[in-house]
Every structure is written in structure tokens, then in C-alpha cells.
Write a protein that holds these residues in place. Structure first.
Motif, PDB file in Angstrom:
ATOM      1  N   ILE A 166      71.042  89.290   5.011  1.00  0.00           N
ATOM      2  CA  ILE A 166      69.601  88.979   4.900  1.00  0.00           C
ATOM      3  C   ILE A 166      68.973  89.902   3.796  1.00  0.00           C
ATOM      4  CG2 ILE A 166      67.327  88.975   6.114  1.00  0.00           C
ATOM      5  CD1 ILE A 166      68.976  88.358   8.458  1.00  0.00           C
ATOM      6  N   HIS A 170      65.161  86.104   1.527  1.00  0.00           N
ATOM      7  CA  HIS A 170      65.489  85.524   2.731  1.00  0.00           C
ATOM      8  C   HIS A 170      64.315  86.084   3.630  1.00  0.00           C
ATOM      9  CE1 HIS A 170      67.795  84.100   6.408  1.00  0.00           C
ATOM     10  NE2 HIS A 170      66.749  84.661   6.941  1.00  0.00           N
ATOM     11  N   ASP A 174      61.344  83.230   4.974  1.00  0.00           N
ATOM     12  CA  ASP A 174      61.473  83.006   6.285  1.00  0.00           C
ATOM     13  C   ASP A 174      60.282  82.586   7.255  1.00  0.00           C
ATOM     14  OD1 ASP A 174      63.754  82.900   8.870  1.00  0.00           O
ATOM     15  OD2 ASP A 174      62.033  83.804   9.544  1.00  0.00           O
TER      16      ASP A 174
END
Length: 335
Positions: A166, A170, A174
Motif C-alpha cells: 500500500i 493507494h 482509496d
């Protein structure tokens, strides 16, 4: 610093604050995790943030978030050490192996480690073949942990495809991370999807639907027990379609922001809507149809505060009236 420049904010976090951020992110994923803990301090056994899928905790499925805030990309040795450490303590039965193992490294991992993670078989073989370099003398200070046959077999049985990365991209993209970032640093929450009205009446609608039909019945002095009873009615057929659209606009709104806001944001918005319509509910009306139409109209004019105000469109605010009716918090017609 631009308050909405989330990349700069994340990259400037110290290691503890990164763990706190990730812990808040995991806690927002209520659809996924039963509970989340952060075993801060030494002796964490390679577990920085833990998401449990059930009340069984370590005896059930769980995810591990290994948080690494470095000046540069995460070095291979550090990543392999952390992975090996966790698997060693799982081998000792301190916990089961995680369902997913995430390296949370805002600046990413170095090319070598990334290549291995993207090739799970290679990741496994490198950990086993280079155990003496990465793990043997680093897991416990002053003690060597040789790769015994039993430990080798245990590690070999782990599914290394569950290890992933991650990075900053990301985190920024997200939806659950965005929820936390907006709460901490400002900005706007993402827009909720539009509601979709099913053709058939769902069981979850029965209470508010019966109350709307009761309003129609009083107005016409004619009993309408089912939605089919108003098909072809000059006024009520179209009105009923509007009411269901409002209900499902709010349904989509609630579902989206229940999963994509921190605790209290959605609840505060809903409280303001309910408080806003309460005085209008108390007024006297000639009939319940007038009452329902008036309250819905006033609900659409409300201007609640908070992060959701910009996304609470007229139909959503009106639809909340039907959700309150569905929860028996309000009635259109006095019994």
C-alpha cells in the motif's frame, strides 16, 4: 502547506502517526473488520495494525498492516525482516498467519523487494534461501533463530500471494483513506452514488410504504392496501413513484457514507434533518396528505452543517422523512 495536499501530509507523518492514520483507516472499514487494534510499542511481533474479521480475533481471519515511514523506499532487508519475524511468531503459535499482509509504505518499496512481492514464489524462495541474512540474527536481539526444518516447512506452507503493498497512490485514491484525510486535513468527501429503485417493493420498505398508502386512503376515503391499488390514479400513482425515489436516494446516501465517513459525521447529519422537521410535524393540518407534502417540502429546504451538507441533495433530505417513518420515528396520520 495546502491543507488539501494529502500527499505532503502523509509523507510528513512520523512512524507513530502513520500507524495511527492506518488504524483509523482500518476502523472505517466496518463492512470488513469486526475490530481493529494497534499494539503500539516494542514486542509487537511484526504487527503494527491488526484488523480482525470476527470476534475470534487471532483464532479467525485477520489482516496485518506493517507500517513503514522511511525517507526513501522501504529497503529489501527491512521488509524481509518484518515478514520473517511475523511468520516466526506465527510458527510459535502466538497467532495464526494473517489472511493478508500489507506493507504500508507511503514512499513505496525498493525495486528488488517490489519484484519479489509481485512474484510470490520468488518472495518465498528468497526468504527461505536468505533467512540467515534477513532474519536469523535480527528477530530477537542477542539470539539467533536458525531456519529449522519445522520452521522451513511452516513458512513454505504460507501463501505469499497474500503479501502486498500500500503506497501513497493507494492511500490517496482509496475511498476509506479519503474519509480519514478529509476529517484530518479538510477537503470534500466523494459523492455518493444515485439510488436505484427496484421494481418490486422490498421488505425493508414495508413500513413507510404502508404509511404512505394510509395517507392516500385518508385523502380519498378509500382503502388502499397495496401499491397495486393506486395504479391508474391521477395523482397518487406518480406521487408514489416519487416517494420511492426519495427513499432510495437516501438509502444509497446512508449506505455510502456509513462506510466512507468517520464516526459521527453521518449521525450528526441525520440528527439535524430530524430536528429540522420536528417543528413542522407538530403543526395542524387538514389531513395527513397535506402534512406529508408540507413536511417533505420543508425537509428539502433544510441546510444542515458538516461535511455531508454539499452532498445532501433535496431528494436525499426528503427521503430521510420516509426512513424516519420506516423506523417508526414519525407517523403521517394520527391513529
Amino acid at each position: 502547506m495546502n491543507s488539501f495536499d494529502y500527499t505532503r501530509h502523509i509523507l510528513s507523518l512520523n512512524p507513530d502517526d502513520l500507524e495511527i492514520l492506518v488504524s483509523k483507516w482500518a476502523k472505517c472499514q466496518t463492512h470488513k473488520y469486526y475490530s481493529v487494534i494497534r499494539p503500539a510499542g516494542s514486542g509487537d511481533r511484526g504487527c503494527d495494525v491488526i484488523g480482525f474479521y470476527s470476534a475470534n480475533k487471532f483464532e479467525g481471519d485477520w489482516d496485518n498492516y506493517q507500517c513503514k515511514q522511511y525517507k526513501n523506499t522501504l529497503p529489501t532487508a527491512s521488509g524481509m525482516h518484518e515478514l520473517g519475524k511475523l511468520l516466526y511468531y506465527a510458527f510459535l503459535s502466538e497467532f495464526t498467519v494473517p489472511k493478508n499482509y500489507y506493507f504500508v509504505a507511503p514512499k513505496g518499496v525498493n525495486r528488488n523487494l517490489r519484484t519479489w512481492i509481485l512474484n510470490p514464489t520468488k518472495l518465498k524462495s528468497e526468504l527461505l534461501e536468505q533467512w540467515s541474512n534477513f532474519c536469523e540474527a535480527t528477530i530477537i536481539k542477542g539470539k539467533k533463530i536458525p531456519l529449522s526444518e519445522e520452521l522451513r516447512t511452516f513458512i513454505s506452507n504460507y501463501d505469499f500471494s497474500n503479501v502486498s503493498i500500500i503506497d501513497i497512490d493507494h492511500m490517496i485514491n482509496d475511498l476509506h483513506f479519503r474519509t480519514i484525510l478529509v476529517d484530518l486535513y479538510g477537503g470534500e468527501l466523494p459523492k455518493a452514488p444515485n439510488g436505484k429503485v427496484p421494481l418490486e417493493i422490498n421488505k425493508s420498505e414495508l413500513i413507510y410504504v404502508s404509511k404512505v398508502l394510509d395517507v392516500y386512503s385518508e385523502y380519498d376515503q378509500k382503502k388502499y392496501d397495496r401499491p397495486e391499488d393506486i395504479v391508474g390514479h391521477d395523482d397518487f400513482e406518480d406521487d408514489f413513484i416519487d416517494q420511492r425515489e426519495r427513499f432510495y436516494s437516501t438509502e444509497a446516501f446512508r449506505a455510502f457514507y456509513r462506510d466512507n465517513t468517520v464516526e459521527g459525521v453521518l449521525e450528526d447529519f441525520e440528527t439535524e434533518i430530524f430536528q429540522g422537521i420536528k417543528p413542522i410535524l407538530r403543526l395542524k393540518y387538514s389531513d395527513s396528505f397535506e402534512k406529508m407534502c408540507t413536511v417533505l417540502g420543508e425537509a428539502g429546504k433544510l441546510q444542515p452543517s458538516g461535511k455531508l451538507a454539499i452532498h445532501g441533495k433535496i431528494g436525499v433530505k426528503q427521503g430521510y422523512c420516509h426512513h424516519f417513518a420506516n423506523e417508526n420515528r414519525l407517523n403521517w396520520r394520527k391513529k
